[in-house]
Design a protein around this motif. Structure first.
Motif, PDB file in Angstrom:
ATOM      1  N   ILE A 441       0.841  -1.206   0.000  1.00  0.00           N
ATOM      2  CA  ILE A 441       0.000   0.000   0.000  1.00  0.00           C
ATOM      3  C   ILE A 441       0.876   1.256   0.000  1.00  0.00           C
ATOM      4  CG2 ILE A 441      -1.653   1.313   1.381  1.00  0.00           C
ATOM      5  CD1 ILE A 441      -2.809  -1.398   2.303  1.00  0.00           C
ATOM      6  N   GLN A 442       1.929   1.262   0.843  1.00  0.00           N
ATOM      7  CA  GLN A 442       2.808   2.434   0.908  1.00  0.00           C
ATOM      8  C   GLN A 442       3.601   2.607  -0.394  1.00  0.00           C
ATOM      9  OE1 GLN A 442       5.082   2.967   4.539  1.00  0.00           O
ATOM     10  NE2 GLN A 442       3.638   1.672   5.696  1.00  0.00           N
ATOM     11  N   VAL A 443       4.009   1.484  -0.988  1.00  0.00           N
ATOM     12  CA  VAL A 443       4.710   1.563  -2.276  1.00  0.00           C
ATOM     13  C   VAL A 443       3.795   2.180  -3.331  1.00  0.00           C
ATOM     14  CG1 VAL A 443       5.641   0.183  -4.179  1.00  0.00           C
ATOM     15  CG2 VAL A 443       6.328  -0.309  -1.825  1.00  0.00           C
ATOM     16  N   ALA A 444       2.532   1.739  -3.356  1.00  0.00           N
ATOM     17  CA  ALA A 444       1.576   2.284  -4.324  1.00  0.00           C
ATOM     18  C   ALA A 444       1.414   3.790  -4.134  1.00  0.00           C
ATOM     19  CB  ALA A 444       0.230   1.578  -4.162  1.00  0.00           C
ATOM     20  N   THR A 445       1.345   4.223  -2.893  1.00  0.00           N
ATOM     21  CA  THR A 445       1.186   5.655  -2.614  1.00  0.00           C
ATOM     22  C   THR A 445       2.391   6.441  -3.105  1.00  0.00           C
ATOM     23  OG1 THR A 445      -0.151   5.128  -0.668  1.00  0.00           O
ATOM     24  CG2 THR A 445       0.799   7.338  -0.777  1.00  0.00           C
ATOM     25  N   ARG A 446       3.588   5.942  -2.844  1.00  0.00           N
ATOM     26  CA  ARG A 446       4.802   6.661  -3.257  1.00  0.00           C
ATOM     27  C   ARG A 446       4.938   6.688  -4.777  1.00  0.00           C
ATOM     28  NH1 ARG A 446       9.591   5.027   1.070  1.00  0.00           N
ATOM     29  NH2 ARG A 446       8.337   5.316   2.976  1.00  0.00           N
ATOM     30  N   LEU A 447       4.611   5.570  -5.417  1.00  0.00           N
ATOM     31  CA  LEU A 447       4.704   5.553  -6.882  1.00  0.00           C
ATOM     32  C   LEU A 447       3.733   6.564  -7.492  1.00  0.00           C
ATOM     33  CD1 LEU A 447       4.923   1.702  -7.613  1.00  0.00           C
ATOM     34  CD2 LEU A 447       6.777   3.388  -7.716  1.00  0.00           C
ATOM     35  N   SER A 448       2.506   6.584  -6.980  1.00  0.00           N
ATOM     36  CA  SER A 448       1.502   7.510  -7.518  1.00  0.00           C
ATOM     37  C   SER A 448       1.913   8.952  -7.315  1.00  0.00           C
ATOM     38  CB  SER A 448       0.141   7.250  -6.851  1.00  0.00           C
ATOM     39  OG  SER A 448      -0.303   5.927  -7.104  1.00  0.00           O
ATOM     40  N   ALA A 449       2.584   9.241  -6.174  1.00  0.00           N
ATOM     41  CA  ALA A 449       2.998  10.613  -5.876  1.00  0.00           C
ATOM     42  C   ALA A 449       4.212  11.042  -6.700  1.00  0.00           C
ATOM     43  CB  ALA A 449       3.307  10.752  -4.385  1.00  0.00           C
ATOM     44  N   SER A 450       4.871  10.065  -7.348  1.00  0.00           N
ATOM     45  CA  SER A 450       6.110  10.384  -8.067  1.00  0.00           C
ATOM     46  C   SER A 450       5.907  10.598  -9.555  1.00  0.00           C
ATOM     47  CB  SER A 450       7.133   9.250  -7.850  1.00  0.00           C
ATOM     48  OG  SER A 450       7.400   9.077  -6.479  1.00  0.00           O
ATOM     49  N   VAL A 451       4.683  10.431 -10.049  1.00  0.00           N
ATOM     50  CA  VAL A 451       4.435  10.596 -11.483  1.00  0.00           C
ATOM     51  C   VAL A 451       3.316  11.608 -11.690  1.00  0.00           C
ATOM     52  CG1 VAL A 451       5.198   8.250 -12.024  1.00  0.00           C
ATOM     53  CG2 VAL A 451       2.792   8.670 -11.512  1.00  0.00           C
ATOM     54  N   ARG A 452       3.112  11.984 -12.952  1.00  0.00           N
ATOM     55  CA  ARG A 452       2.062  12.949 -13.278  1.00  0.00           C
ATOM     56  C   ARG A 452       0.688  12.316 -13.223  1.00  0.00           C
ATOM     57  NH1 ARG A 452       4.191  13.987 -19.164  1.00  0.00           N
ATOM     58  NH2 ARG A 452       4.078  11.721 -18.942  1.00  0.00           N
ATOM     59  N   GLU A 453      -0.343  13.162 -13.156  1.00  0.00           N
ATOM     60  CA  GLU A 453      -1.712  12.640 -13.113  1.00  0.00           C
ATOM     61  C   GLU A 453      -2.076  11.910 -14.395  1.00  0.00           C
ATOM     62  OE1 GLU A 453      -4.709  15.377 -12.071  1.00  0.00           O
ATOM     63  OE2 GLU A 453      -3.813  15.929 -10.145  1.00  0.00           O
ATOM     64  N   CYS A 454      -1.474  12.316 -15.512  1.00  0.00           N
ATOM     65  CA  CYS A 454      -1.803  11.669 -16.781  1.00  0.00           C
ATOM     66  C   CYS A 454      -1.146  10.305 -16.931  1.00  0.00           C
ATOM     67  CB  CYS A 454      -1.395  12.564 -17.955  1.00  0.00           C
ATOM     68  SG  CYS A 454       0.389  12.846 -18.066  1.00  0.00           S
ATOM     69  N   ASP A 455      -0.168   9.995 -16.077  1.00  0.00           N
ATOM     70  CA  ASP A 455       0.494   8.696 -16.138  1.00  0.00           C
ATOM     71  C   ASP A 455      -0.298   7.664 -15.341  1.00  0.00           C
ATOM     72  OD1 ASP A 455       2.607   9.835 -17.617  1.00  0.00           O
ATOM     73  OD2 ASP A 455       3.594  10.492 -15.767  1.00  0.00           O
ATOM     74  N   THR A 456      -0.028   6.412 -15.601  1.00  0.00           N
ATOM     75  CA  THR A 456      -0.741   5.330 -14.943  1.00  0.00           C
ATOM     76  C   THR A 456       0.217   4.531 -14.071  1.00  0.00           C
ATOM     77  OG1 THR A 456      -2.348   5.099 -16.732  1.00  0.00           O
ATOM     78  CG2 THR A 456      -2.061   3.196 -15.295  1.00  0.00           C
ATOM     79  N   VAL A 457      -0.178   4.343 -12.820  1.00  0.00           N
ATOM     80  CA  VAL A 457       0.529   3.425 -11.923  1.00  0.00           C
ATOM     81  C   VAL A 457      -0.414   2.262 -11.659  1.00  0.00           C
ATOM     82  CG1 VAL A 457       1.597   3.098  -9.673  1.00  0.00           C
ATOM     83  CG2 VAL A 457       1.825   5.298 -10.845  1.00  0.00           C
ATOM     84  N   ALA A 458       0.011   1.048 -11.973  1.00  0.00           N
ATOM     85  CA  ALA A 458      -0.851  -0.129 -11.841  1.00  0.00           C
ATOM     86  C   ALA A 458      -0.143  -1.206 -11.042  1.00  0.00           C
ATOM     87  CB  ALA A 458      -1.235  -0.671 -13.217  1.00  0.00           C
ATOM     88  N   ARG A 459      -0.946  -1.970 -10.316  1.00  0.00           N
ATOM     89  CA  ARG A 459      -0.383  -3.152  -9.667  1.00  0.00           C
ATOM     90  C   ARG A 459      -0.582  -4.322 -10.619  1.00  0.00           C
ATOM     91  NH1 ARG A 459      -2.342  -6.434  -4.279  1.00  0.00           N
ATOM     92  NH2 ARG A 459      -0.500  -7.795  -4.128  1.00  0.00           N
ATOM     93  N   PHE A 460       0.539  -4.905 -11.033  1.00  0.00           N
ATOM     94  CA  PHE A 460       0.481  -5.951 -12.053  1.00  0.00           C
ATOM     95  C   PHE A 460       0.202  -7.305 -11.429  1.00  0.00           C
ATOM     96  CE2 PHE A 460       2.276  -8.343 -15.711  1.00  0.00           C
ATOM     97  CZ  PHE A 460       1.513  -7.739 -16.692  1.00  0.00           C
ATOM     98  N   GLY A 461       0.521  -7.435 -10.159  1.00  0.00           N
ATOM     99  CA  GLY A 461       0.297  -8.701  -9.467  1.00  0.00           C
ATOM    100  C   GLY A 461       1.381  -8.947  -8.455  1.00  0.00           C
ATOM    101  N   GLY A 462       1.021  -9.491  -7.272  1.00  0.00           N
ATOM    102  CA  GLY A 462       2.021  -9.770  -6.248  1.00  0.00           C
ATOM    103  C   GLY A 462       2.760  -8.516  -5.840  1.00  0.00           C
ATOM    104  N   ASP A 463       4.088  -8.553  -5.973  1.00  0.00           N
ATOM    105  CA  ASP A 463       4.900  -7.378  -5.634  1.00  0.00           C
ATOM    106  C   ASP A 463       5.388  -6.664  -6.893  1.00  0.00           C
ATOM    107  OD1 ASP A 463       6.538  -9.449  -6.438  1.00  0.00           O
ATOM    108  OD2 ASP A 463       8.196  -8.877  -5.126  1.00  0.00           O
ATOM    109  N   GLU A 464       4.647  -6.815  -7.982  1.00  0.00           N
ATOM    110  CA  GLU A 464       5.030  -6.186  -9.253  1.00  0.00           C
ATOM    111  C   GLU A 464       4.110  -5.008  -9.554  1.00  0.00           C
ATOM    112  OE1 GLU A 464       6.687 -10.152 -11.596  1.00  0.00           O
ATOM    113  OE2 GLU A 464       4.615  -9.521 -11.854  1.00  0.00           O
TER     114      GLU A 464
END
Length: 821
Positions: A441-464
């Motif tokens: 959950i924390q990784v997802a938050t940091r990834l989302s905060a590090s890119v632009r709104e137009c970019d996509t951050v997705a969880r691909f599965g497991g820890d990917e």
């Protein structure tokens, strides 16, 4: 068709096809078929013969002839037959279907299956009633009596006698007051008097029997005239009304119950005639209208609603009345009573009389607001990860596909970053899955905060995770720099400590990057490239990023080629066994370790460090392991036939994947039986990775084989995960010191200390020790000094074929070994 077929009362729509080879199958079957037959639509769609098996054998020939006639003439088929439901109940079915050609010799029928059991039974009841009525006329059932003018009994039938609890011959000649109770006589006297005066009297009478039972009778008294026209007697006919009265009372009760059920239903229910005048409704519909039942019944929508709403409902009513099946409508409705607004599904069903004429319209409106919300939630879950709320794989692939098409049009580049958390499994195993989820959950938050709104951050599965960058520069070099800058930013963000249960935890990522742009590329190819680049980052030491390089593709190709060659090599018998001696502290050869070797027809000898891991990853380790074990057991048998080699044992390496295979223990015992090898001369070498799995299952399998005499050694001891508690529980005979510790035992104090500790630990657990990789006399001296009693390594011999091993042993090379000692 699905929605219509579902709401046909007692009927089911279907489509069946006859192929040119006379095979039959259903192309469509309504869900309601389960109510008719007890079989689901899916069962009948999968097996047309199941429908044939339902039909009563006596009716099947006529059914088959009717359908065959329809096939040849393309005429509508109308037939009825009996079926035996899956629960054994017998039902009557009417089939009506119209054929049409689908092509040469292919015919499809569009038809309707209708349950006519009630109709058949009603007809049978009607026939029975007619038969009964004929019997009444012939045998005059009911009570029949002929009375004189003084109420003397001239004739009665058996029924009349039974009603007054006597026999016919005992009642003839008596007067009526002598036979019936005084209270009953008092009630009937006026009727007798009227009949004697010449009236035909018809009345209903209540009979209170002596046993307390209450009966109801319908009585007709007809004056019988003589030839001169005077009244000579009275003919009395009566029949019992008790059942009818009870049925009427039950009908009233059922009507009251139906009314109660209607009022209790959470759905809106209303009934209109063909002019749209309301005939009935329930309280929920009253709430919708904001009026009482008395204000609704007898009026139309035009009387009760605004013109626009009235026209809307009237239009649907007309559509339903013109249809031959229920009409399903979905609307947003607002209740006039309390302002509630919801989504409703209304089913309008035409009501028809026995002649098939439409007499009204039944409406049932169900609130599906919660169902709609649930569907929206399901859609959200289908496209978003439940744990992190990030887009999931499905949504990512959809966006990536659209971005690829957009890039071909705009000429702009995009980038795909494949992120894998390093050593995430260790965190899950040590801290538990709850902490692993918190980290994700924390990784997802940091990834989302590090890119632009137009970019996509997705969880691909497991820890990917996957980051999709769009709108990068049209120049490929500039786009690469932009993507690399984002990768560095992500690395910095994920290198910061994570707070997990009040403790700081560090997690690092490995990131693979690949660009895409105007050139045509597939989604699968891009993901494969990013995945390869990510593994390259892991190979480079983790916590870094790598761009996709075509060389990675070449490495993958070479690995795939090697895998194909390994499969062929196993089938051709290109893999064989070499044996390396194991000697004791006196230099005597005690046994050998069986080692797999592969002589490639084109590449020559392949290093085991290259093909063994490949076999593990691809599952080929299972057939390879069986081959090595079988070969080693055959060698044991050959050695057992010679006095100088009969004492030798063989150690065979077993991977964790092999050992955990469900049939492993049985395969080992079967191999021993087939070859005739002595189980006590076979030792299986296991790796410490087995301790990370189901330890109870591991112990159970080891005990099963140990019971038959098979020995066990723990290979490469000290390099993996060894819990002292687990070691005490495992039925081991031996541990093997890894060659990495032996190599530097004379130069590295740490390795020396580890070796001494292993020897002391093994002694305390009563385990034999074999030191691997012994290559110098100095290493041997150190090991002997600290209590090691068995050795293996180049100092005593390299792995060689069995015949070479036998030759060297017959030359009594142990004397050479003794010189070393």
């Amino acid at each position: 068709m699905h929605s219509l077929g579902r709401n046909l009362p007692g009927s089911v729509l279907f489509q069946s096809v006859r192929e040119p080879d006379a095979r039959r199958h259903f192309a469509y079957m309504g869900e309601g078929i389960e109510r008719l037959t007890g079989l689901t639509a899916a069962q009948l769609l999968a097996d047309f013969g199941a429908f044939y098996r339902l039909i009563d054998p006596e009716d099947f020939p006529a059914y088959k002839a009717a359908v065959d006639h329809s096939y040849h003439t393309l005429e509508t088929v109308e037939t009825q037959f009996r079926i035996h439901r899956s629960d054994g109940e017998l039902r009557w079915i009417r089939l009506s279907a119209t054929p049409r050609r689908l092509g040469e010799d292919r015919v499809i029928w569009d038809g309707l299956l209708t349950d006519i059991t009630g109709q058949i039974r009603a007809e049978a009841a009607a026939r029975a009633y007619e038969t009964q009525l004929a019997g009444v006329l012939r045998h005059l059932p009911g009570a029949v009596a002929r009375l004189g003018l003084g109420l003397e009994i001239l004739y009665v039938n058996q029924t009349q006698a039974q009603w007054v609890d006597t026999e016919v011959d005992q009642i003839i000649g008596k007067r009526v007051p002598e036979v019936i109770a005084p209270a009953l006589m008092e009630r009937m006297a006026p009727y007798f008097e009227r009949a004697i005066r010449g009236e035909t009297v018809v009345f209903e009478n209540r009979i209170d029997r002596p046993d307390g039972e209450v009966r109801f009778r319908h009585t007709t008294m007809v004056p019988e005239r003589t030839a001169d026209g005077s009244i000579g007697s009275i003919v009395l006919f009566a029949y019992d009304l008790t059942a009818l009265k009870n049925a009427q009372a039950e009908a009233l009760q059922q009507k009251a119950l139906l009314s109660s059920l209607l009022k209790a239903m959470p759905d809106m229910v209303f009934l209109k005639n063909t002019q749209g005048v309301y005939q009935a409704c329930n309280p929920v519909f009253e709430r919708f209208m904001g009026r009482s039942e008395s204000e609704i019944l007898g009026r139309t929508d035009a009387d009760l609603l605004l013109p626009a709403a009235a026209a809307h409902f009237s239009r649907h009513d007309r559509q339903a009345l013109q249809a031959w099946q229920p009409l399903v409508i979905e609307d947003t409705l607002v209740f006039a009573d309390d302002g509630y607004e919801g989504r409703f599904e209304t089913i309008l069903t035409p009501i028809r009389d026995l002649a098939g004429n439409t007499t009204g319209l039944l409406g049932v409106a169900r609130d599906i607001t919660d169902r709609k919300r649930a569907a929206q939630e399901i859609e959200r879950l289908a496209f978003y990860d439940a744990l992190t709320s990030l887009p999931n794989r499905r949504l990512l692939l959809d966006r990536l596909q659209r971005l690829l098409l957009s890039g071909q049009r705009t000429r702009q580049h995009g980038a795909l970053l494949f992120i894998d958390l390093d050593n995430f499994k260790d965190l899950n195993d040590t801290l538990g899955h709850d902490m692993g989820d918190q980290l994700l959950i924390q990784v997802a938050t940091r990834l989302s905060a590090s890119v632009r709104e137009c970019d996509t951050v997705a969880r691909f599965g497991g820890d990917e995770f996957v980051v999709l960058l769009e709108g990068l520069d049209q120049d490929a070099q500039a786009a690469s720099r932009q993507a690399e800058a984002v990768a560095r930013k992500l690395l910095m963000a994920l290198n910061q400590p994570f707070e997990l249960a009040g403790q700081q935890h560090y997690s690092t990522p490995s990131i693979g990057l690949t660009l895409f742009g105007p050139e045509r590329q597939s989604v699968d190819e891009l993901l494969k490239r990013a995945d390869l680049a990510m593994y390259e980052a892991k190979a480079a030491g983790r916590n870094t990023h790598r761009f996709f390089d075509p060389g990675m593709q070449q490495a993958l190709h070479e690995r795939s080629s090697l895998e194909a060659d390994l499969r062929q090599g196993l089938s051709r018998g290109d893999l064989y066994v070499h044996y390396q001696p194991v000697v004791d502290y006196q230099g005597h050869v005690k046994g050998a370790e069986a080692l797999a070797r592969w002589n490639h027809p084109e590449r020559g000898l392949i290093n085991p460090a290259e093909f063994i891991p490949l076999a593990e990853q691809t599952g080929l380790i299972l057939p390879l392991g069986r081959h090595i074990l079988h070969t080693a057991c055959e060698q044991l048998v050959r050695w057992s036939r010679q006095q100088e080699t009969a004492h030798l044992s063989v150690a065979v390496n077993v991977s964790a994947r092999q050992f955990r295979h469900s049939g492993f223990a049985a395969e080992v015992l079967q191999t021993l039986r087939e070859t005739g090898a002595n189980p006590r001369r076979l030792k299986l070498e296991l790796t410490e990775s087995l301790l990370l799995g189901d330890i109870e299952d591991t112990i159970e399998r080891m005990v099963q084989l140990k019971r038959e005499g098979v020995g066990f050694a723990l290979d490469d001891f000290g390099t993996g995960y060894s819990s002292l508690g687990y070691l005490k529980r495992l039925p081991l005979d031996q541990v093997k010191i890894d060659r990495g510790f032996v190599r530097d035992v004379l130069t590295d104090p740490n390795d020396a200390a580890i070796v001494r500790t292993i020897l002391a630990l093994a002694q305390s657990l009563d385990l034999d020790v074999v030191a691997e990789g012994v290559e110098t006399a100095g290493q041997l001296g150190f090991l002997r000094l600290h209590g090691c009693e068995q050795f293996q390594g180049y100092l005593f011999g390299r792995p060689v074929p069995a015949d070479v091993f036998d030759h060297e042993h017959r030359l009594d090379k142990s004397s050479h070994f003794q010189a070393i000692f």
